[in-house]
Structure formats: C-alpha cells, structure tokens
Design an enzyme around this catalytic site. Structure first.
Site, PDB file in Angstrom:
ATOM      1  N   SER A  31      40.153  -8.643   5.599  1.00 60.86           N
ATOM      2  CA  SER A  31      40.691  -7.513   6.411  1.00 60.86           C
ATOM      3  C   SER A  31      39.801  -6.970   7.672  1.00 60.86           C
ATOM      4  O   SER A  31      38.297  -7.636   7.404  1.00 60.86           O
ATOM      5  CB  SER A  31      40.851  -6.415   5.397  1.00 60.86           C
ATOM      6  OG  SER A  31      41.671  -6.600   4.789  1.00 60.86           O
TER       7      SER A  31
HETATM    8  N1  SAH Z   1      40.792  -7.609   0.161  1.00 58.80           N
HETATM    9  C1  SAH Z   1      40.707  -8.964   0.761  1.00 58.80           C
HETATM   10  C2  SAH Z   1      41.683  -9.201   1.397  1.00 58.80           C
HETATM   11  C3  SAH Z   1      42.986  -9.504   0.958  1.00 58.80           C
HETATM   12  S1  SAH Z   1      44.264 -10.350   1.816  1.00 58.80           S
HETATM   13  C4  SAH Z   1      39.315  -9.203   1.353  1.00 58.80           C
HETATM   14  O1  SAH Z   1      38.530  -8.410   1.249  1.00 58.80           O
HETATM   15  O2  SAH Z   1      39.082 -10.293   1.761  1.00 58.80           O
HETATM   16  C5  SAH Z   1      45.652 -10.289   0.510  1.00 58.80           C
HETATM   17  C6  SAH Z   1      45.477 -10.883  -0.571  1.00 58.80           C
HETATM   18  O3  SAH Z   1      46.374 -10.301  -1.624  1.00 58.80           O
HETATM   19  C7  SAH Z   1      45.386 -12.525  -0.501  1.00 58.80           C
HETATM   20  O4  SAH Z   1      44.177 -13.155  -1.140  1.00 58.80           O
HETATM   21  C8  SAH Z   1      46.589 -12.793  -1.391  1.00 58.80           C
HETATM   22  O5  SAH Z   1      46.540 -13.920  -2.312  1.00 58.80           O
HETATM   23  C9  SAH Z   1      46.769 -11.581  -2.387  1.00 58.80           C
HETATM   24  N2  SAH Z   1      48.083 -11.389  -3.202  1.00 58.80           N
HETATM   25  C10 SAH Z   1      49.110 -11.301  -2.590  1.00 58.80           C
HETATM   26  N3  SAH Z   1      50.183 -10.906  -3.350  1.00 58.80           N
HETATM   27  C11 SAH Z   1      49.387 -10.708  -4.408  1.00 58.80           C
HETATM   28  C12 SAH Z   1      49.890 -10.525  -5.921  1.00 58.80           C
HETATM   29  N4  SAH Z   1      51.119 -10.282  -6.410  1.00 58.80           N
HETATM   30  N5  SAH Z   1      49.003 -10.374  -6.991  1.00 58.80           N
HETATM   31  C13 SAH Z   1      47.568 -10.585  -6.801  1.00 58.80           C
HETATM   32  N6  SAH Z   1      47.364 -11.063  -5.264  1.00 58.80           N
HETATM   33  C14 SAH Z   1      48.131 -10.991  -4.368  1.00 58.80           C
END
Ligand code: SAH
Length: 225
Positions: A73
């Site tokens: 992000s």
């Molecule tokens: N917080 C992260 C950015 C996250 S991007 C950072 O600091 O880099 C969103 C993430 O959510 C992705 O890696 C994706 O794989 C995950 N995601 C999406 N659906 C999900 C679910 N149902 N359970 C766990 N993770 C999930």
C-alpha cells in the site's frame, strides 16, 4: 558534482537522512500527524519490503507491485489506517492481508502482539523471514483465508483489513472485543472503495467513513503460490 536542483535528486541511493525527511514530510502533509505512528514509520525501512525494479521507488508515496500480483500500500494510506486504529501498547492486533509485511512491521512497533494472515503462502513465508531478520519477534505470520479471522487467537483489540470486501466480514466483527476498533476498505474491487472505521460498543457497532481508497479484493480460499 551533483548539478541537479535541490529536491530533484532521482538517485535511489541518495542521502538516506534526506530521503527519510522527505518521506516523513509527505506523510505529514497527507494527514499522518500522530507522533507514535510517525516514529514507527520512521523506524521501519520500506525499502526492505519492495523488491526488484520497484525498490528504487520505495520511499515515494505510491503503492507498488509485489509478488503474487498484489501490492504494497501507499505509505500515507498505511499511516492513516494505523492512526485510525489508535493502538495502545497492550493491544493484540489482527491484520488480514500480509502482502509484503510492511504494514504488519509498523503495527508491531505499536502493539503488544500482531497476527498477520495472507492467502498466499509465498507472501507469508517471505514476510516471516523479513520479520525474523528485523527481530520483530511479536509478529505471528499465518497462511489462511483471513475472511474467517483467527478463531483460536480471538478476540482482538484491533483488526486491520488491507484488502477490500463488499461488506465487513461477519467473523471479523464477531472477533472484535467490546471497545475494539476495525479499519477496512469496503466496496467493489474494480471501483473506488471507502475506508471505514468500525467501533464495537456495548450495544453494537458504530461505523465511520474515513476516505476513498483503492485496494486489491479480499478473495476467498487459499492462493495458488
Ligand atoms: N498490508 C500489505 C498490503 C496488502 S495487499 C502490505 O503492507 O504490503 C492485500 C493482501 O491481501 C494481498 O497480499 C492478498 O493476497 C491478501 N488477501 C486477499 N484476500 C485475502 C483473504 N481472504 N485472506 C487473507 N489474505 C487475503
């Protein structure tokens, strides 16, 4: 000799102190004003969480691609979400969506314990290895579908979801302590979403809309990598 204009330095390896100052200035100018959040963001080097060709842009206020088609992000959004959580040092926090691990590392500076889950094993393994190297020993990294929360570790003082659902997932609401706060983006994955803050009261839940955001979607089940 550097002939460039001051502030126009594109050298990614540029002076680290100046780079950090610019990074913190950008955060403040976008509304991240909480001193504890700024200190945590000063301590956690975003450059460690961005790999390959994008590493040179790690200190710019923009989201960047990471493995598995996901994104790290934008720093100011990380700051605003962390600020909205109003974490106290005794809190146990759940993060859904480990991604690069950057957000979890910042949470770990502010909370007693952080659980972070992602549906991609590759991402949780890489993040866990970084946490180990950085000696962030209060983070537990788990590969799971985070839309079900973590029933074994619940309830949580704070929950942060970093992927967009159409509505706040019921299991996550249920795993929030009374007085607890959850911050998450809600809305369609292909449109602008709303960042919302949910506070659990004695009687139910209060909802506050914070700002428009864009996140990758919250997807059910485990990922293939
Ligand atoms: N917080 C992260 C950015 C996250 S991007 C950072 O600091 O880099 C969103 C993430 O959510 C992705 O890696 C994706 O794989 C995950 N995601 C999406 N659906 C999900 C679910 N149902 N359970 C766990 N993770 C999930």
């Amino acid at each position: 000799m550097n002939q460039g204009e001051p502030g126009q330095d594109d050298d990614p390896a540029g002076d680290p102190a100046e780079r950090k100052m610019r990074f913190l200035f950008a955060l403040r100018s976008r509304g991240v004003t909480d001193a504890r959040v700024l200190t945590a963001m000063e301590r956690v080097d975003r450059g460690l969480f961005v790999k390959g060709v994008f590493a040179a842009r790690a200190y710019e206020d923009m989201p960047l691609p990471i493995a598995c088609g996901q994104t790290i992000s934008q720093p100011s959004v990380v700051g605003l979400m962390t600020q909205a959580l109003n974490i106290s040092p005794r809190d146990t926090v759940l993060e859904v969506g480990t991604g690069s691990g950057y957000q979890a590392a910042i949470l770990s500076e502010l909370a007693r314990r952080v659980y972070t889950v992602d549906r991609y094993r590759r991402l949780t393994h890489e993040a866990a290895e970084l946490f180990r190297q950085m000696k962030l020993n209060n983070i537990t990294t788990i590969t799971a579908d985070g839309s079900h929360g973590l029933p074994d570790q619940a309830p949580f003082d704070r929950i942060l979801v970093t992927a967009a659902a159409e509505d706040p997932p019921g299991p996550l609401l249920a795993q929030l302590k009374p007085g607890g706060i959850m911050v998450l983006p809600v809305g369609q994955s292909d449109a602008v979403q709303s960042l919302i803050k949910v506070t659990r009261t004695e009687r139910g839940f209060d909802y506050e809309e914070l700002r428009p955001v864009r996140f990758v979607p919250l997807v059910e089940g485990l990922g293939s990598e």
